[in-house]
Design a protein around this motif. Structure first.
Motif, PDB file in Angstrom:
ATOM      1  N   GLU A  67       1.465   3.786  -2.248  1.00 53.21           N
ATOM      2  CA  GLU A  67       0.900   5.064  -2.671  1.00 53.21           C
ATOM      3  C   GLU A  67       0.018   5.657  -1.581  1.00 53.21           C
ATOM      4  N   GLU A  68      -0.784   4.794  -0.941  1.00 54.75           N
ATOM      5  CA  GLU A  68      -1.667   5.265   0.125  1.00 54.75           C
ATOM      6  C   GLU A  68      -0.867   5.737   1.340  1.00 54.75           C
ATOM      7  N   TYR A  69       0.231   5.028   1.624  1.00 46.17           N
ATOM      8  CA  TYR A  69       1.098   5.431   2.738  1.00 46.17           C
ATOM      9  C   TYR A  69       1.670   6.831   2.506  1.00 46.17           C
TER      10      TYR A  69
ATOM     11  N   LYS B 108       0.837  -1.205   0.000  1.00 47.96           N
ATOM     12  CA  LYS B 108       0.000   0.000   0.000  1.00 47.96           C
ATOM     13  C   LYS B 108       0.875   1.259   0.000  1.00 47.96           C
TER      14      LYS B 108
ATOM     15  N   LEU C 286      -3.174   0.550   6.934  1.00 48.52           N
ATOM     16  CA  LEU C 286      -2.502   0.242   5.673  1.00 48.52           C
ATOM     17  C   LEU C 286      -1.494  -0.890   5.854  1.00 48.52           C
TER      18      LEU C 286
ATOM     19  N   ASP D  78       0.618   9.232   0.637  1.00 49.76           N
ATOM     20  CA  ASP D  78      -0.421  10.261   0.679  1.00 49.76           C
ATOM     21  C   ASP D  78      -0.859  10.550   2.109  1.00 49.76           C
ATOM     22  N   THR D  79      -1.004   9.513   2.930  1.00 48.57           N
ATOM     23  CA  THR D  79      -1.497   9.689   4.303  1.00 48.57           C
ATOM     24  C   THR D  79      -0.501  10.437   5.180  1.00 48.57           C
TER      25      THR D  79
END
Length: 450
Positions: free
Chosen positions: A410-412, A408, A444, A414-415
């Motif tokens: 990309e999500e990491y 994950k 995540l 961004d967050t």
């Protein structure tokens, strides 16, 4: 009789079809003997002549530097190379779309912390079997073990290498030697000293210090400051059970980074990526810049930098836990959707091999092979304090990889990047912001294990 000229024209136009025994089907114009000829290294360099390869590349010093050697490869192989280059955020979007869709627009793609996600999803090739292709690479001469283990780690998934590091880097401090001498300033050795120096310089410059401030661009550099204050991103450097960057130590580190950026950075720092930082430093708009060592060659280039010859290089300042700079590498990988995989690996192994890697190191000051750091030519060409600062960073003990090796990714980015960015944009209580981000990152981590 009128039919004779027409018949002759037809025969002339058709002649290549009848005489095509020495014409290759791709129109490269080389004979079968030339195509299959094996050189002293055991490789048939002309075998894929006439092929066109597309490289999906980030706008980076590595991309700029390889342009100087592409013609050499094209002449050696008859393979045409097209570089599709984009600014980093646009590149990441185009890369994700191309890889995840299986479109195969790019044969070779630059790779970063998305490697684990891409490998597990089957978007990029496992390179281990390819290194056994004796017709494409001399494995012994290539010497994959010369590539820094710390850089290879981020591109190794389930024990296999999926991308070749090409541009190793570590956080260092860039500063203006002439300005520091004129003002009698001491080069900051700690973050407390860095804070005071940035505060003083902000009185005369648009920025007392340059730092990345735009969302995902904050993540790598802020992580190094968190480490230097004794914090970590995850509870375990390999299992990633829980995010812990909201510890007291992590909060102090994040507060230092975001405060430096908010109070002493340039106007609009919330939108600053490394592109803007490098440009401002080249133009003399700031006398300090904390970022990756790879930018040295851009500052020392008199054709684009107003501060060439005036820049000093120092290890990243220390926090309570010492100087623990982040670092990493850009790498190159092969798309599983490529329609020209043999030719793509031939290029990949050539561009990352020891001979060409040394050319690129000398041209752009970029290297991921350990042997180059002590190479006499490199040592003689580049500033001694830069090399010392870089080696200091490589030797530093850090608690984990710069980016968690999770699917994950990309999500990491961004967050956690959104959290840091929000603290840069306005002064806020750091703890609740990081508590919220840590809770989301923990989820995540767990989802990446499913």
């Amino acid at each position: 009789m009128r039919r004779l000229p027409i018949l002759l024209v037809c025969l002339i136009m058709a002649f290549p079809l009848f005489a095509g025994g020495n014409q290759d089907s791709k129109g490269s114009g080389i004979s079968d003997d030339e195509r299959n000829a094996v050189s002293a290294d055991g490789i048939a360099w002309k075998k894929y002549s006439g092929t066109t390869l597309h490289l999906g590349m980030n706008k980076h010093i590595y991309t700029t530097t390889i342009r100087s050697v592409i013609n050499e490869f094209e002449q050696k192989t008859g393979i045409r190379i097209i570089i599709d280059e984009y600014a980093q955020d646009e590149f990441m979007t185009k890369r994700l779309v191309d890889l995840s869709s299986g479109a195969g627009t790019f044969d070779i793609v630059m790779m970063d912390s998305i490697c684990t996600q891409a490998a597990l999803a089957g978007w990029i090739e496992n390179l281990e079997p390819w290194f056994n292709r004796r017709d494409l690479v001399d494995k012994a001469a290539y010497n994959v073990n010369d590539i820094s283990p710390s850089f290879k780690q981020a591109f190794t998934v389930n024990g296999s290498l999926y991308a070749i590091p090409v541009s190793g880097e570590k956080q260092i401090l860039f500063y203006r030697k002439d300005v520091f001498q004129q003002k009698g300033l001491k080069v900051p050795a700690t973050f407390d000293e860095l804070y005071e120096t940035a505060k003083l310089l902000k009185q005369e410059y648009p920025a007392g210090i340059l730092l990345r401030g735009q969302k995902i661009h904050t993540v790598s550099n802020c992580t190094g400051v968190i480490w230097s204050y004794g914090g970590k991103i995850a509870d375990d450097p390999t299992q990633y059970n829980r995010a812990v960057f909201n510890s007291p130590e992590g909060i102090r580190g994040a507060d230092m980074y975001t405060t430096l950026a908010r109070e002493f950075g340039p106007p609009g720092i919330g939108n600053y990526t490394w592109y803007e930082c490098v440009s401002d430093f080249q133009q003399g708009k700031a006398a300090m810049y904390l970022d990756m060592s790879v930018f040295m060659s851009q500052f020392e280039d008199p054709s684009s930098s107003q501060v060439a010859g005036k820049v000093g290089y120092a290890p990243m300042p220390a926090g309570p836990a010492g100087s623990k700079p982040t670092g990493g590498a850009w790498a190159v990988s092969m798309s599983t959707a490529s329609k020209h995989k043999d030719a793509a690996f031939l290029f990949l192994s050539w561009i990352t091999g020891p001979e060409v890697s040394k050319q690129l190191a000398l041209e752009g000051g970029i290297a991921a092979r350990g042997s180059f750091l002590n190479d006499p030519e490199l040592v003689n060409k580049y500033p001694a304090d830069w090399l010392a600062a870089y080696q200091h960073g490589l030797a530093a003990e850090v608690p984990e990889t710069t980016f968690p090796i999770i699917s994950k990714n990309e999500e990491y980015l961004d967050t956690i990047g959104t959290a840091f960015n929000s603290l840069i944009l306005r002064k806020r209580d750091v703890k609740p912001v990081l508590d919220d981000a840590a809770a989301k990152v923990t989820i995540l981590f767990q989802e990446s294990k499913q």
